[in-house]
Write a protein that holds these residues in place. Structure first.
Motif, PDB file in Angstrom:
ATOM      1  N   SER A  19     -21.438 -46.092  93.859  1.00  0.00           N
ATOM      2  CA  SER A  19     -20.030 -46.189  94.259  1.00  0.00           C
ATOM      3  C   SER A  19     -19.198 -45.081  93.631  1.00  0.00           C
ATOM      4  O   SER A  19     -18.337 -44.488  94.296  1.00  0.00           O
ATOM      5  CB  SER A  19     -19.454 -47.548  93.857  1.00  0.00           C
ATOM      6  N   ALA A  20     -19.443 -44.785  92.367  1.00  0.00           N
ATOM      7  CA  ALA A  20     -18.687 -43.729  91.687  1.00  0.00           C
ATOM      8  C   ALA A  20     -18.892 -42.381  92.371  1.00  0.00           C
ATOM      9  O   ALA A  20     -17.941 -41.610  92.551  1.00  0.00           O
ATOM     10  CB  ALA A  20     -19.094 -43.645  90.217  1.00  0.00           C
ATOM     11  N   VAL A  21     -20.112 -42.097  92.777  1.00  0.00           N
ATOM     12  CA  VAL A  21     -20.386 -40.830  93.459  1.00  0.00           C
ATOM     13  C   VAL A  21     -19.669 -40.798  94.808  1.00  0.00           C
ATOM     14  O   VAL A  21     -19.027 -39.798  95.155  1.00  0.00           O
ATOM     15  CB  VAL A  21     -21.903 -40.588  93.624  1.00  0.00           C
ATOM     16  N   PHE A  22     -19.750 -41.880  95.570  1.00  0.00           N
ATOM     17  CA  PHE A  22     -19.070 -41.909  96.870  1.00  0.00           C
ATOM     18  C   PHE A  22     -17.558 -41.778  96.712  1.00  0.00           C
ATOM     19  O   PHE A  22     -16.915 -41.030  97.447  1.00  0.00           O
ATOM     20  CB  PHE A  22     -19.392 -43.187  97.648  1.00  0.00           C
ATOM     21  N   ASN A  37     -12.714 -35.946  96.631  1.00  0.00           N
ATOM     22  CA  ASN A  37     -12.884 -34.497  96.668  1.00  0.00           C
ATOM     23  C   ASN A  37     -12.643 -33.969  98.083  1.00  0.00           C
ATOM     24  O   ASN A  37     -11.924 -32.983  98.276  1.00  0.00           O
ATOM     25  CB  ASN A  37     -14.286 -34.122  96.187  1.00  0.00           C
ATOM     26  N   SER A  38     -13.214 -34.629  99.058  1.00  0.00           N
ATOM     27  CA  SER A  38     -13.030 -34.207 100.453  1.00  0.00           C
ATOM     28  C   SER A  38     -11.572 -34.305 100.878  1.00  0.00           C
ATOM     29  O   SER A  38     -11.049 -33.406 101.544  1.00  0.00           O
ATOM     30  CB  SER A  38     -13.896 -35.057 101.392  1.00  0.00           C
ATOM     31  N   LEU A  58     -11.683 -28.478  90.287  1.00  0.00           N
ATOM     32  CA  LEU A  58     -11.567 -29.687  89.476  1.00  0.00           C
ATOM     33  C   LEU A  58     -12.069 -30.915  90.238  1.00  0.00           C
ATOM     34  O   LEU A  58     -12.768 -31.769  89.671  1.00  0.00           O
ATOM     35  CB  LEU A  58     -10.123 -29.897  89.024  1.00  0.00           C
ATOM     36  N   ALA A  59     -11.726 -31.008  91.510  1.00  0.00           N
ATOM     37  CA  ALA A  59     -12.190 -32.141  92.324  1.00  0.00           C
ATOM     38  C   ALA A  59     -13.713 -32.113  92.454  1.00  0.00           C
ATOM     39  O   ALA A  59     -14.380 -33.152  92.361  1.00  0.00           O
ATOM     40  CB  ALA A  59     -11.518 -32.113  93.697  1.00  0.00           C
ATOM     41  N   ALA A  60     -14.260 -30.921  92.654  1.00  0.00           N
ATOM     42  CA  ALA A  60     -15.719 -30.793  92.742  1.00  0.00           C
ATOM     43  C   ALA A  60     -16.375 -31.139  91.403  1.00  0.00           C
ATOM     44  O   ALA A  60     -17.459 -31.743  91.372  1.00  0.00           O
ATOM     45  CB  ALA A  60     -16.089 -29.382  93.168  1.00  0.00           C
ATOM     46  N   ALA A  61     -15.731 -30.788  90.299  1.00  0.00           N
ATOM     47  CA  ALA A  61     -16.263 -31.119  88.975  1.00  0.00           C
ATOM     48  C   ALA A  61     -16.345 -32.629  88.781  1.00  0.00           C
ATOM     49  O   ALA A  61     -17.295 -33.130  88.154  1.00  0.00           O
ATOM     50  CB  ALA A  61     -15.402 -30.480  87.886  1.00  0.00           C
ATOM     51  N   VAL A  68     -19.737 -34.647  87.713  1.00  0.00           N
ATOM     52  CA  VAL A  68     -19.840 -35.578  86.577  1.00  0.00           C
ATOM     53  C   VAL A  68     -20.394 -36.924  87.054  1.00  0.00           C
ATOM     54  O   VAL A  68     -21.302 -37.495  86.435  1.00  0.00           O
ATOM     55  CB  VAL A  68     -18.477 -35.748  85.875  1.00  0.00           C
ATOM     56  N   ALA A  69     -19.880 -37.424  88.162  1.00  0.00           N
ATOM     57  CA  ALA A  69     -20.364 -38.705  88.701  1.00  0.00           C
ATOM     58  C   ALA A  69     -21.833 -38.604  89.103  1.00  0.00           C
ATOM     59  O   ALA A  69     -22.616 -39.527  88.862  1.00  0.00           O
ATOM     60  CB  ALA A  69     -19.507 -39.139  89.889  1.00  0.00           C
ATOM     61  N   ALA A  70     -22.219 -37.488  89.713  1.00  0.00           N
ATOM     62  CA  ALA A  70     -23.612 -37.297  90.124  1.00  0.00           C
ATOM     63  C   ALA A  70     -24.537 -37.219  88.914  1.00  0.00           C
ATOM     64  O   ALA A  70     -25.633 -37.799  88.915  1.00  0.00           O
ATOM     65  CB  ALA A  70     -23.739 -36.048  90.991  1.00  0.00           C
ATOM     66  N   PHE A  71     -24.108 -36.505  87.852  1.00  0.00           N
ATOM     67  CA  PHE A  71     -24.912 -36.452  86.632  1.00  0.00           C
ATOM     68  C   PHE A  71     -25.078 -37.844  86.028  1.00  0.00           C
ATOM     69  O   PHE A  71     -26.172 -38.208  85.565  1.00  0.00           O
ATOM     70  CB  PHE A  71     -24.290 -35.505  85.604  1.00  0.00           C
TER      71      PHE A  71
END
Length: 123
Positions: A64-67, A73-74, A97-100, A104-107
């Protein structure tokens, strides 16, 4: 301040708008589809390995955090493109910053996945 009456119809419409956003996201965002595939794999592996309830909470939370971060970001990128269609260094910082946040969520998702799945697969 205007305080309109509660309306079930308006609440139902708000769900419709949200589902339209999800549909748009998955149909138009390449990274969204990549994250969806990763989520399907993680959920399938979770069923296969019969993870615990707490492990399910961890896996579903990071999915959920990644989504959420990818959707935000989108949205930020789309808005930034309207505000400044041409390259602008400050807009670049906002997009980066949005991509970062997604990174972080993906990591975090990868770390949680490793903590949950590695012991069950290899130990």
């Amino acid at each position: 301040m205007n305080n309109p009456k509660f309306s079930i119809i308006d609440r139902i419409k708000s769900f419709k708008y949200a589902f339209n956003g999800l549909k748009f996201f998955f149909l138009n965002d390449h990274n969204g589809r990549v994250h969806l595939l990763a989520a399907i794999i993680a959920i399938g592996l979770s069923f296969y390995l019969k993870i615990s309830s707490l492990e399910w909470v961890a896996i579903l939370s990071v999915i959920s955090a990644v989504f959420v971060t990818e959707i935000l970001n989108s949205a930020i990128e789309k808005l930034a493109d309207v505000v400044s269609p041409d390259y602008h260094p400050k807009i670049k910082v906002v997009k980066d910053l949005a991509a970062a946040a997604v990174l972080v969520a993906a990591f975090l998702a990868v770390a949680v996945g490793l903590l949950v799945f590695i012991p069950k697969l290899f130990l």
